[in-house]
Design a protein around this motif. Structure first.
Motif, PDB file in Angstrom:
ATOM      1  N   ARG A  67       0.838  -1.191   0.000  1.00  0.00           N
ATOM      2  CA  ARG A  67       0.000   0.000   0.000  1.00  0.00           C
ATOM      3  C   ARG A  67       0.880   1.251   0.000  1.00  0.00           C
ATOM      4  O   ARG A  67       2.008   1.218   0.485  1.00  0.00           O
ATOM      5  CB  ARG A  67      -0.948   0.023   1.194  1.00  0.00           C
ATOM      6  N   GLN A  68       0.325   2.296  -0.570  1.00  0.00           N
ATOM      7  CA  GLN A  68       1.064   3.545  -0.678  1.00  0.00           C
ATOM      8  C   GLN A  68       0.138   4.707  -0.385  1.00  0.00           C
ATOM      9  O   GLN A  68      -0.831   4.935  -1.110  1.00  0.00           O
ATOM     10  CB  GLN A  68       1.689   3.687  -2.063  1.00  0.00           C
ATOM     11  N   ALA A  69       0.450   5.422   0.689  1.00  0.00           N
ATOM     12  CA  ALA A  69      -0.283   6.629   1.048  1.00  0.00           C
ATOM     13  C   ALA A  69       0.359   7.820   0.345  1.00  0.00           C
ATOM     14  O   ALA A  69       1.535   7.760  -0.038  1.00  0.00           O
ATOM     15  CB  ALA A  69      -0.265   6.810   2.561  1.00  0.00           C
ATOM     16  N   PRO A  70      -0.387   8.916   0.173  1.00  0.00           N
ATOM     17  CA  PRO A  70       0.161  10.089  -0.512  1.00  0.00           C
ATOM     18  C   PRO A  70       1.443  10.594   0.143  1.00  0.00           C
ATOM     19  O   PRO A  70       1.509  10.753   1.365  1.00  0.00           O
ATOM     20  CB  PRO A  70      -0.956  11.122  -0.392  1.00  0.00           C
ATOM     21  N   GLY A  71       2.455  10.789  -0.673  1.00  0.00           N
ATOM     22  CA  GLY A  71       3.714  11.309  -0.188  1.00  0.00           C
ATOM     23  C   GLY A  71       4.580  10.317   0.554  1.00  0.00           C
ATOM     24  O   GLY A  71       5.625  10.683   1.097  1.00  0.00           O
ATOM     25  N   LYS A  72       4.169   9.055   0.577  1.00  0.00           N
ATOM     26  CA  LYS A  72       4.934   8.032   1.302  1.00  0.00           C
ATOM     27  C   LYS A  72       5.384   6.934   0.354  1.00  0.00           C
ATOM     28  O   LYS A  72       4.925   6.823  -0.772  1.00  0.00           O
ATOM     29  CB  LYS A  72       4.088   7.455   2.438  1.00  0.00           C
ATOM     30  N   GLU A  73       6.294   6.111   0.865  1.00  0.00           N
ATOM     31  CA  GLU A  73       6.792   4.996   0.076  1.00  0.00           C
ATOM     32  C   GLU A  73       5.752   3.869   0.028  1.00  0.00           C
ATOM     33  O   GLU A  73       4.828   3.818   0.830  1.00  0.00           O
ATOM     34  CB  GLU A  73       8.101   4.476   0.671  1.00  0.00           C
ATOM     35  N   ARG A  74       5.951   2.965  -0.913  1.00  0.00           N
ATOM     36  CA  ARG A  74       5.084   1.794  -1.017  1.00  0.00           C
ATOM     37  C   ARG A  74       5.520   0.778   0.039  1.00  0.00           C
ATOM     38  O   ARG A  74       6.667   0.342   0.059  1.00  0.00           O
ATOM     39  CB  ARG A  74       5.189   1.193  -2.418  1.00  0.00           C
ATOM     40  N   ASP A  75       4.595   0.424   0.914  1.00  0.00           N
ATOM     41  CA  ASP A  75       4.910  -0.419   2.056  1.00  0.00           C
ATOM     42  C   ASP A  75       4.278  -1.804   1.927  1.00  0.00           C
ATOM     43  O   ASP A  75       3.159  -1.955   1.443  1.00  0.00           O
ATOM     44  CB  ASP A  75       4.404   0.220   3.363  1.00  0.00           C
ATOM     45  N   PHE A  76       4.988  -2.776   2.447  1.00  0.00           N
ATOM     46  CA  PHE A  76       4.503  -4.154   2.479  1.00  0.00           C
ATOM     47  C   PHE A  76       3.319  -4.282   3.439  1.00  0.00           C
ATOM     48  O   PHE A  76       3.326  -3.683   4.522  1.00  0.00           O
ATOM     49  CB  PHE A  76       5.638  -5.066   2.941  1.00  0.00           C
ATOM     50  N   VAL A  77       2.316  -5.076   3.038  1.00  0.00           N
ATOM     51  CA  VAL A  77       1.170  -5.347   3.897  1.00  0.00           C
ATOM     52  C   VAL A  77       1.102  -6.837   4.257  1.00  0.00           C
ATOM     53  O   VAL A  77       1.060  -7.197   5.426  1.00  0.00           O
ATOM     54  CB  VAL A  77      -0.144  -4.916   3.224  1.00  0.00           C
ATOM     55  N   ALA A  78       1.084  -7.697   3.233  1.00  0.00           N
ATOM     56  CA  ALA A  78       0.936  -9.128   3.482  1.00  0.00           C
ATOM     57  C   ALA A  78       1.417  -9.904   2.268  1.00  0.00           C
ATOM     58  O   ALA A  78       1.449  -9.372   1.157  1.00  0.00           O
ATOM     59  CB  ALA A  78      -0.522  -9.477   3.773  1.00  0.00           C
ATOM     60  N   VAL A  79       1.784 -11.164   2.492  1.00  0.00           N
ATOM     61  CA  VAL A  79       2.227 -12.038   1.414  1.00  0.00           C
ATOM     62  C   VAL A  79       1.732 -13.456   1.685  1.00  0.00           C
ATOM     63  O   VAL A  79       1.559 -13.857   2.835  1.00  0.00           O
ATOM     64  CB  VAL A  79       3.770 -12.010   1.261  1.00  0.00           C
ATOM     65  N   ILE A  80       1.491 -14.199   0.599  1.00  0.00           N
ATOM     66  CA  ILE A  80       1.048 -15.583   0.706  1.00  0.00           C
ATOM     67  C   ILE A  80       1.846 -16.422  -0.275  1.00  0.00           C
ATOM     68  O   ILE A  80       2.145 -15.978  -1.387  1.00  0.00           O
ATOM     69  CB  ILE A  80      -0.469 -15.702   0.465  1.00  0.00           C
ATOM     70  N   SER A  81       2.194 -17.614   0.136  1.00  0.00           N
ATOM     71  CA  SER A  81       2.990 -18.499  -0.705  1.00  0.00           C
ATOM     72  C   SER A  81       2.150 -19.075  -1.839  1.00  0.00           C
ATOM     73  O   SER A  81       0.915 -18.974  -1.838  1.00  0.00           O
ATOM     74  CB  SER A  81       3.562 -19.637   0.138  1.00  0.00           C
ATOM     75  N   TRP A  82       2.841 -19.725  -2.773  1.00  0.00           N
ATOM     76  CA  TRP A  82       2.162 -20.347  -3.908  1.00  0.00           C
ATOM     77  C   TRP A  82       1.117 -21.365  -3.426  1.00  0.00           C
ATOM     78  O   TRP A  82       0.007 -21.414  -3.939  1.00  0.00           O
ATOM     79  CB  TRP A  82       3.188 -21.025  -4.798  1.00  0.00           C
ATOM     80  N   SER A  83       1.478 -22.150  -2.441  1.00  0.00           N
ATOM     81  CA  SER A  83       0.567 -23.182  -1.941  1.00  0.00           C
ATOM     82  C   SER A  83      -0.552 -22.600  -1.081  1.00  0.00           C
ATOM     83  O   SER A  83      -1.573 -23.244  -0.856  1.00  0.00           O
ATOM     84  CB  SER A  83       1.338 -24.220  -1.117  1.00  0.00           C
ATOM     85  N   GLY A  84      -0.329 -21.399  -0.576  1.00  0.00           N
ATOM     86  CA  GLY A  84      -1.287 -20.817   0.360  1.00  0.00           C
ATOM     87  C   GLY A  84      -1.029 -21.225   1.794  1.00  0.00           C
ATOM     88  O   GLY A  84      -1.716 -20.766   2.702  1.00  0.00           O
ATOM     89  N   TYR A  99       1.616 -20.625   3.658  1.00  0.00           N
ATOM     90  CA  TYR A  99       2.416 -19.696   4.457  1.00  0.00           C
ATOM     91  C   TYR A  99       1.963 -18.270   4.183  1.00  0.00           C
ATOM     92  O   TYR A  99       1.803 -17.872   3.035  1.00  0.00           O
ATOM     93  CB  TYR A  99       3.900 -19.832   4.125  1.00  0.00           C
ATOM     94  N   THR A 100       1.746 -17.512   5.252  1.00  0.00           N
ATOM     95  CA  THR A 100       1.396 -16.109   5.128  1.00  0.00           C
ATOM     96  C   THR A 100       2.234 -15.282   6.090  1.00  0.00           C
ATOM     97  O   THR A 100       2.729 -15.798   7.113  1.00  0.00           O
ATOM     98  CB  THR A 100      -0.087 -15.865   5.439  1.00  0.00           C
ATOM     99  N   SER A 101       2.386 -14.018   5.769  1.00  0.00           N
ATOM    100  CA  SER A 101       3.124 -13.114   6.636  1.00  0.00           C
ATOM    101  C   SER A 101       2.510 -11.726   6.512  1.00  0.00           C
ATOM    102  O   SER A 101       2.061 -11.344   5.427  1.00  0.00           O
ATOM    103  CB  SER A 101       4.603 -13.099   6.234  1.00  0.00           C
ATOM    104  N   TYR A 102       2.521 -10.985   7.624  1.00  0.00           N
ATOM    105  CA  TYR A 102       1.878  -9.677   7.669  1.00  0.00           C
ATOM    106  C   TYR A 102       2.798  -8.650   8.315  1.00  0.00           C
ATOM    107  O   TYR A 102       3.592  -8.972   9.192  1.00  0.00           O
ATOM    108  CB  TYR A 102       0.589  -9.745   8.502  1.00  0.00           C
TER     109      TYR A 102
END
Length: 122
Positions: free
Chosen positions: A38-55, A57-60
């Motif tokens: 996600r990217q708010a105005p005037g800010k860098e693009r930040d990581f929110v969440a990721v999911i593996s190919w199999s589904g 594994y997730t990380s937030y």
């Protein structure tokens, strides 16, 4: 390369919920992780969440743990981000991304969607 299209953004009051979707097409037969940034105005693009190919594994990022849930439907080539208990600080353009690894840096992903706006009013 994978083509990605996000949907589901909008305006919601604090405490409300939204579900974002990201549909993938193209070279979807290759294993790839899917992430939301996600990217708010005037800010860098930040990581929110990721999911593996199999589904399996997730990380937030810490600020969304317990409120957001990432999931994927491989049959539909779609990844979702369920966002509950939304806060004004969650306001941003949300992007989905696909890549070979599950790192938290934008440079690690080689396919991106166009983004969808999420606005949380107080």
């Amino acid at each position: 390369q994978v083509q990605l299209v996000e949907s589901g953004g909008g305006l919601v009051q604090a405490g409300g919920s939204l579900r974002l979707s990201c549909a993938a097409s193209g070279r979807t037969f290759r294993p790839y992780a899917m992430a939301w940034f996600r990217q708010a105005p005037g800010k860098e693009r930040d990581f929110v969440a990721v999911i593996s190919w199999s589904g399996g594994y997730t990380s937030y990022t810490d600020s969304v743990k317990g409120r957001f849930t990432i999931s994927r439907d491989k049959a539909k080539n779609t990844v979702y981000l369920q966002m509950n208990s939304l806060k004004p600080e969650d306001t941003a353009v949300y992007y989905c991304a696909a890549g070979a690894n599950m790192w938290r840096t934008p440079a690690s992903y080689d396919s991106w969607g166009q983004g969808t706006q999420v606005t949380v009013s107080s």
